[in-house]
Write a protein that holds these residues in place. Structure first.
Motif, PDB file in Angstrom:
ATOM      1  N   VAL A  46       0.772  -1.056   0.070  1.00  0.00           N
ATOM      2  CA  VAL A  46      -0.045  -0.032  -0.169  1.00  0.00           C
ATOM      3  C   VAL A  46       0.900   1.076  -0.067  1.00  0.00           C
ATOM      4  O   VAL A  46       1.907   1.481   0.760  1.00  0.00           O
ATOM      5  N   LEU A  47       0.670   2.077  -0.962  1.00  0.00           N
ATOM      6  CA  LEU A  47       1.481   3.438  -0.916  1.00  0.00           C
ATOM      7  C   LEU A  47       0.980   4.340   0.140  1.00  0.00           C
ATOM      8  O   LEU A  47      -0.129   4.642   0.287  1.00  0.00           O
ATOM      9  N   THR A  48       2.111   4.662   1.014  1.00  0.00           N
ATOM     10  CA  THR A  48       1.500   5.722   2.093  1.00  0.00           C
ATOM     11  C   THR A  48       1.833   7.178   1.662  1.00  0.00           C
ATOM     12  O   THR A  48       3.112   7.165   1.311  1.00  0.00           O
ATOM     13  N   GLN A  49       1.143   7.953   2.018  1.00  0.00           N
ATOM     14  CA  GLN A  49       0.928   9.479   1.785  1.00  0.00           C
ATOM     15  C   GLN A  49       0.883   9.947   3.118  1.00  0.00           C
ATOM     16  O   GLN A  49      -0.299  10.276   3.436  1.00  0.00           O
ATOM     17  N   ILE A  50       1.857  10.146   3.939  1.00  0.00           N
ATOM     18  CA  ILE A  50       1.664  10.613   5.373  1.00  0.00           C
ATOM     19  C   ILE A  50       2.736  11.737   5.525  1.00  0.00           C
ATOM     20  O   ILE A  50       3.948  11.386   5.411  1.00  0.00           O
ATOM     21  N   PRO A  51       2.379  13.088   5.746  1.00  0.00           N
ATOM     22  CA  PRO A  51       3.679  14.024   6.061  1.00  0.00           C
ATOM     23  C   PRO A  51       4.245  13.594   7.314  1.00  0.00           C
ATOM     24  O   PRO A  51       3.675  13.011   8.190  1.00  0.00           O
ATOM     25  N   MET A  52       5.563  13.720   7.133  1.00  0.00           N
ATOM     26  CA  MET A  52       6.407  13.330   8.438  1.00  0.00           C
ATOM     27  C   MET A  52       6.416  14.410   9.480  1.00  0.00           C
ATOM     28  O   MET A  52       6.076  15.581   9.319  1.00  0.00           O
ATOM     29  N   ARG A  53       6.710  13.689  10.802  1.00  0.00           N
ATOM     30  CA  ARG A  53       6.516  14.757  11.934  1.00  0.00           C
ATOM     31  C   ARG A  53       7.855  15.502  11.778  1.00  0.00           C
ATOM     32  O   ARG A  53       8.918  15.304  11.238  1.00  0.00           O
ATOM     33  N   LYS A  54       7.870  16.659  12.481  1.00  0.00           N
ATOM     34  CA  LYS A  54       9.211  17.549  12.257  1.00  0.00           C
ATOM     35  C   LYS A  54      10.285  16.690  13.333  1.00  0.00           C
ATOM     36  O   LYS A  54      11.578  17.044  13.021  1.00  0.00           O
ATOM     37  N   SER A  55       9.969  15.809  14.039  1.00  0.00           N
ATOM     38  CA  SER A  55      10.961  15.194  14.832  1.00  0.00           C
ATOM     39  C   SER A  55      11.714  13.875  13.769  1.00  0.00           C
ATOM     40  O   SER A  55      12.560  13.298  14.656  1.00  0.00           O
ATOM     41  N   ARG A  56      11.076  13.627  12.926  1.00  0.00           N
ATOM     42  CA  ARG A  56      11.463  12.470  12.212  1.00  0.00           C
ATOM     43  C   ARG A  56      12.974  12.806  11.715  1.00  0.00           C
ATOM     44  O   ARG A  56      13.210  13.684  10.916  1.00  0.00           O
ATOM     45  N   ARG A  57      13.863  11.603  12.015  1.00  0.00           N
ATOM     46  CA  ARG A  57      15.292  11.721  11.345  1.00  0.00           C
ATOM     47  C   ARG A  57      15.473  11.490   9.934  1.00  0.00           C
ATOM     48  O   ARG A  57      15.876  12.117   9.266  1.00  0.00           O
ATOM     49  N   MET A  58      14.523  10.338   9.429  1.00  0.00           N
ATOM     50  CA  MET A  58      14.807   9.936   8.185  1.00  0.00           C
ATOM     51  C   MET A  58      13.768  10.695   7.174  1.00  0.00           C
ATOM     52  O   MET A  58      12.493  10.521   7.759  1.00  0.00           O
ATOM     53  N   ARG A  59      14.187  11.545   6.428  1.00  0.00           N
ATOM     54  CA  ARG A  59      12.977  12.226   5.725  1.00  0.00           C
ATOM     55  C   ARG A  59      12.303  11.371   4.647  1.00  0.00           C
ATOM     56  O   ARG A  59      13.016  10.389   4.108  1.00  0.00           O
ATOM     57  N   VAL A  60      11.024  11.678   4.640  1.00  0.00           N
ATOM     58  CA  VAL A  60      10.043  10.912   3.719  1.00  0.00           C
ATOM     59  C   VAL A  60       9.313  12.054   3.121  1.00  0.00           C
ATOM     60  O   VAL A  60       8.606  12.974   3.716  1.00  0.00           O
ATOM     61  N   GLY A  61       9.056  11.648   1.695  1.00  0.00           N
ATOM     62  CA  GLY A  61       8.442  12.669   0.724  1.00  0.00           C
ATOM     63  C   GLY A  61       7.016  12.268   0.398  1.00  0.00           C
ATOM     64  O   GLY A  61       6.695  11.139   0.882  1.00  0.00           O
ATOM     65  N   VAL A  62       6.460  13.080   0.442  1.00  0.00           N
ATOM     66  CA  VAL A  62       4.737  13.023   0.121  1.00  0.00           C
ATOM     67  C   VAL A  62       4.477  13.761  -1.313  1.00  0.00           C
ATOM     68  O   VAL A  62       5.077  14.883  -1.664  1.00  0.00           O
ATOM     69  N   ASP A  63       3.571  12.979  -1.927  1.00  0.00           N
ATOM     70  CA  ASP A  63       3.001  13.592  -3.313  1.00  0.00           C
ATOM     71  C   ASP A  63       1.756  14.495  -2.926  1.00  0.00           C
ATOM     72  O   ASP A  63       0.743  13.753  -2.739  1.00  0.00           O
ATOM     73  N   HIS A  64       1.906  15.900  -3.112  1.00  0.00           N
ATOM     74  CA  HIS A  64       1.153  16.777  -2.551  1.00  0.00           C
ATOM     75  C   HIS A  64      -0.214  16.866  -3.374  1.00  0.00           C
ATOM     76  O   HIS A  64      -1.309  17.194  -2.866  1.00  0.00           O
ATOM     77  N   SER A  65      -0.083  16.471  -4.534  1.00  0.00           N
ATOM     78  CA  SER A  65      -1.168  16.346  -5.566  1.00  0.00           C
ATOM     79  C   SER A  65      -2.206  15.207  -4.943  1.00  0.00           C
ATOM     80  O   SER A  65      -3.374  15.361  -5.008  1.00  0.00           O
ATOM     81  N   LEU A  66      -1.635  14.163  -4.776  1.00  0.00           N
ATOM     82  CA  LEU A  66      -2.318  12.951  -3.996  1.00  0.00           C
ATOM     83  C   LEU A  66      -2.861  12.998  -2.709  1.00  0.00           C
ATOM     84  O   LEU A  66      -4.008  12.790  -2.614  1.00  0.00           O
ATOM     85  N   TYR A  67      -2.069  13.558  -1.999  1.00  0.00           N
ATOM     86  CA  TYR A  67      -2.388  13.930  -0.590  1.00  0.00           C
ATOM     87  C   TYR A  67      -3.524  14.983  -0.466  1.00  0.00           C
ATOM     88  O   TYR A  67      -4.254  15.027   0.692  1.00  0.00           O
ATOM     89  N   SER A  68      -3.675  15.973  -1.456  1.00  0.00           N
ATOM     90  CA  SER A  68      -4.864  16.933  -1.485  1.00  0.00           C
ATOM     91  C   SER A  68      -6.028  16.256  -1.401  1.00  0.00           C
ATOM     92  O   SER A  68      -7.201  16.820  -1.001  1.00  0.00           O
ATOM     93  N   LEU A  69      -6.269  15.009  -1.949  1.00  0.00           N
ATOM     94  CA  LEU A  69      -7.406  14.198  -1.969  1.00  0.00           C
ATOM     95  C   LEU A  69      -8.043  13.958  -0.557  1.00  0.00           C
ATOM     96  O   LEU A  69      -9.135  13.666  -0.233  1.00  0.00           O
ATOM     97  N   ARG A  70      -7.234  14.101   0.574  1.00  0.00           N
ATOM     98  CA  ARG A  70      -7.499  13.750   1.792  1.00  0.00           C
ATOM     99  C   ARG A  70      -8.356  14.866   2.413  1.00  0.00           C
ATOM    100  O   ARG A  70      -9.445  14.622   3.249  1.00  0.00           O
ATOM    101  N   ASN A  71      -8.715  16.190   1.590  1.00  0.00           N
ATOM    102  CA  ASN A  71      -9.365  17.170   1.996  1.00  0.00           C
ATOM    103  C   ASN A  71     -10.779  16.650   1.882  1.00  0.00           C
ATOM    104  O   ASN A  71     -11.623  17.046   2.394  1.00  0.00           O
ATOM    105  N   LEU A  72     -11.310  15.687   1.048  1.00  0.00           N
ATOM    106  CA  LEU A  72     -12.559  15.284   0.919  1.00  0.00           C
ATOM    107  C   LEU A  72     -13.010  14.607   2.088  1.00  0.00           C
ATOM    108  O   LEU A  72     -13.910  14.785   2.445  1.00  0.00           O
ATOM    109  N   VAL A  73     -12.198  13.599   2.481  1.00  0.00           N
ATOM    110  CA  VAL A  73     -12.280  13.145   4.057  1.00  0.00           C
ATOM    111  C   VAL A  73     -12.708  14.134   5.002  1.00  0.00           C
ATOM    112  O   VAL A  73     -13.949  14.199   5.766  1.00  0.00           O
ATOM    113  N   GLU A  74     -11.940  15.013   5.072  1.00  0.00           N
ATOM    114  CA  GLU A  74     -11.803  16.042   6.135  1.00  0.00           C
ATOM    115  C   GLU A  74     -13.237  17.007   6.071  1.00  0.00           C
ATOM    116  O   GLU A  74     -13.747  17.273   7.369  1.00  0.00           O
TER     117      GLU A  74
END
Length: 115
Positions: A46-74
């Motif tokens: 499963v592809l995860t699109q989760i913004p990282m916490r500021k305290s995370r050491r290993m950086r993880v990217g997010v596809d912002h165009s895909l993540y913007s769909l979360r707005n529908l649920v909110e």
């Protein structure tokens, strides 16, 4: 249903155990940024699109165009919470609370159909 003071990611396992269709993408907020969740979803392919916490050491990217769909649920949660009884959770039992969420969802759906 988890208590209001419980962190969201603690209920994650309960949701993912249900016999729901296998997701292809997980869109979640920073509250779900845990290595445990990322590894479980990676094992299920499963592809995860989760913004990282500021305290995370290993950086993880997010596809912002895909993540913007979360707005529908909110927005859906926002509409549900416009019902005062859902927002303040007057019901004592989980069954009656979930029943009222069902009723509110039906009302929203009927309103959408009538427009």
């Amino acid at each position: 249903i988890t208590p209001g003071q419980t962190s969201d990611y603690l209920g994650f396992d309960l949701v993912m155990v249900n016999n729901l269709p296998e997701p292809s993408v997980l869109l979640a907020d920073r509250g779900y940024d845990a290595d445990r969740i990322r590894k479980k979803m990676e094992a299920r392919e499963v592809l995860t699109q989760i913004p990282m916490r500021k305290s995370r050491r290993m950086r993880v990217g997010v596809d912002h165009s895909l993540y913007s769909l979360r707005n529908l649920v909110e927005r859906c949660f926002n509409k549900l919470k416009n019902a005062r009884r859902v927002a303040t959770r007057y019901d004592k039992t989980a069954e009656s609370f979930l029943g009222f969420i069902d009723i509110t969802s039906i009302r929203l759906w009927l309103r959408l159909l009538s427009t």
